[in-house]
Design an enzyme around this catalytic site. Structure first.
Site, PDB file in Angstrom:
ATOM      1  N   ARG A 222       0.977  -0.786  -0.407  1.00 44.96           N
ATOM      2  CA  ARG A 222      -0.269  -0.302  -0.437  1.00 44.96           C
ATOM      3  C   ARG A 222       1.185   1.271   0.012  1.00 44.96           C
ATOM      4  O   ARG A 222       1.878   1.176   0.633  1.00 44.96           O
ATOM      5  CB  ARG A 222      -0.852  -0.157   1.242  1.00 44.96           C
ATOM      6  CG  ARG A 222      -2.242  -1.262   1.176  1.00 44.96           C
ATOM      7  CD  ARG A 222      -2.932  -0.660   0.383  1.00 44.96           C
ATOM      8  NE  ARG A 222      -4.422  -1.582   0.093  1.00 44.96           N
ATOM      9  CZ  ARG A 222      -4.227  -2.473  -1.650  1.00 44.96           C
ATOM     10  NH1 ARG A 222      -3.245  -3.215  -1.947  1.00 44.96           N
ATOM     11  NH2 ARG A 222      -5.579  -3.443  -0.556  1.00 44.96           N
TER      12      ARG A 222
ATOM     13  N   HIS B 111      -0.521   0.242  -9.705  1.00 43.95           N
ATOM     14  CA  HIS B 111      -1.553  -0.687  -8.566  1.00 43.95           C
ATOM     15  C   HIS B 111      -1.801  -1.773  -9.820  1.00 43.95           C
ATOM     16  O   HIS B 111      -3.328  -2.406 -10.299  1.00 43.95           O
ATOM     17  CB  HIS B 111      -2.435   0.053  -8.328  1.00 43.95           C
ATOM     18  CG  HIS B 111      -2.793  -0.789  -7.021  1.00 43.95           C
ATOM     19  ND1 HIS B 111      -3.931  -0.239  -5.749  1.00 43.95           N
ATOM     20  CD2 HIS B 111      -3.138  -2.027  -6.787  1.00 43.95           C
ATOM     21  CE1 HIS B 111      -3.390  -0.567  -4.992  1.00 43.95           C
ATOM     22  NE2 HIS B 111      -3.635  -2.475  -5.267  1.00 43.95           N
TER      23      HIS B 111
END
Ligand code: NDP
Length: 309
Positions: free
Chosen positions: A224, A272
């Site tokens: 993250r 991502h």
């Protein structure tokens, strides 16, 4: 009894189709279309608008569409009695393993540097270290981290894993707890962050941690964005302590046009994509948990709310 899909900004069509294929009788609502909130007992969610789940008096379970659950646990208004589940999926694990392996190999064999040299028409071989001389440290060796470790081991790398509790995985040296953190870092030529995002792990990739890594260490963050203090990473690459970084996740996604990561010669940016959930692969476990909830049986892949993962 109804099922709610909440995924603002993400097209829910493939999820709804997969749910209906797997369970033809299921009554599925897609947020925010008009629906009776009292009917909903199970929600499948990705980045729900904060606070909405308080308005569902009979909601029992919020299932994450992915392996990460920080988008659910970070909602301070999520009622205490609601259970949270995460995805555990072979395909997700395989994809994460091969993605991280690609980044490690690309770094190891200087591929980013050669691309730069090619653009400048420079024919300049660079020496490289063989895989078995390289120690890769996996920070957070859970479901995805274990898959990464298997891919790395198959390719001859030395693998270390750090977790909360000591592990006994074949050929992986296990480190756990604060006492062993520095030893783990000092032995990580390449550090792969695979931690869940919790209050304990936010901003863990910071100056202090980077300084404990060996000189020329490489950092890969596929967990993250909020794990990383971006300015500290830039400073430690620019002062020559770190050799570079590969980043797949960011505080703000997409990163802003003027963000220094875009054009940094030693930073690789990907949007991502390390491991993307495929609805058809994951929906069977969601439906299984829906049935378990109805039968009041224990749910699979349950998140411990007190620890946040
Ligand atoms: P798991 O819950 O299976 O594993 C988490 C690991 O981290 C465990 O080994 C756990 O230790 C360890 N851990 C947790 N907190 C700490 C801490 N404070 N100190 C040390 N170790 C800690 O997670 P997954 O492997 O399924 O997923 C990891 C993350 O990957 C997700 O949370 C998500 O953020 C990210 N992800 C990224 C994707 C991408 O495309 N970029 C795709 C999917 C997920 P222990 O086992 O001892 O409890």
């Amino acid at each position: 009894m109804s099922f709610l899909v909440v995924s603002p900004g993400k097209d829910p069509k493939a999820w709804v189709e997969a749910l209906k294929n797997q369970h033809p009788g299921l009554n599925v609502y897609v947020y925010p279309e008009d629906h009776d909130k009292e009917e909903v007992e199970f929600a499948l969610s990705w980045n729900h608008p904060r606070g909405i789940f308080q308005n569902y008096p009979n909601l029992k379970v919020v299932a994450s569409m992915g392996a990460g659950v920080d988008h659910i646990t970070s909602d301070k208004e999520l009622p205490e009695n609601i259970k949270i589940t995460k995805v555990v999926d072979d395909r997700l694990e395989e994809d994460m393993g091969t993605f991280v392996l690609s980044l490690v190999l690309a770094h190891q064999r200087n591929l980013l540097e050669y691309r730069e040299k090619q653009i400048n028409e420079k024919w300049e071989p660079v020496s490289y270290t063989r895989n078995d001389q390289v120690k890769v440290g996996i920070l957070g060796i859970g479901n995805l981290g274990q898959s990464v470790s298997k891919c790395l081991l198959k390719n001859g790398f030395q693998v270390r894993g750090f977790s909360k509790n000591k592990k006994d995985f074949d050929h992986v040296e296990s480190f756990a707890g604060e006492d062993e953190f520095d030893d783990f870092l000092e032995q990580s030529d390449i550090l792969v962050n695979m931690l869940p995002l919790t209050a304990e792990t936010e901003k863990i990739l910071n100056k202090e941690l980077f300084e404990k890594l060996p000189k020329d260490a490489y950092v890969i963050n596929v967990a993250r964005g909020e794990h990383l203090v971006e300015q500290d990473l830039l400073a430690k690459i620019d002062d020559g302590h770190l050799s570079g970084a590969a980043l797949d996740v960011f505080w703000e996604e997409p990163i802003r046009p003027e963000h220094p990561f875009w054009k940094h010669p030693k930073i690789r940016v990907t949007p991502h994509v390390a491991s993307v959930t495929h609805p058809e692969s994951v929906v069977p476990q969601i439906i299984e948990n829906y049935e378990r909830m109805k039968e009041e049986e224990e749910l699979k892949n349950l998140v411990k709310r007190d620890r946040g993962y």
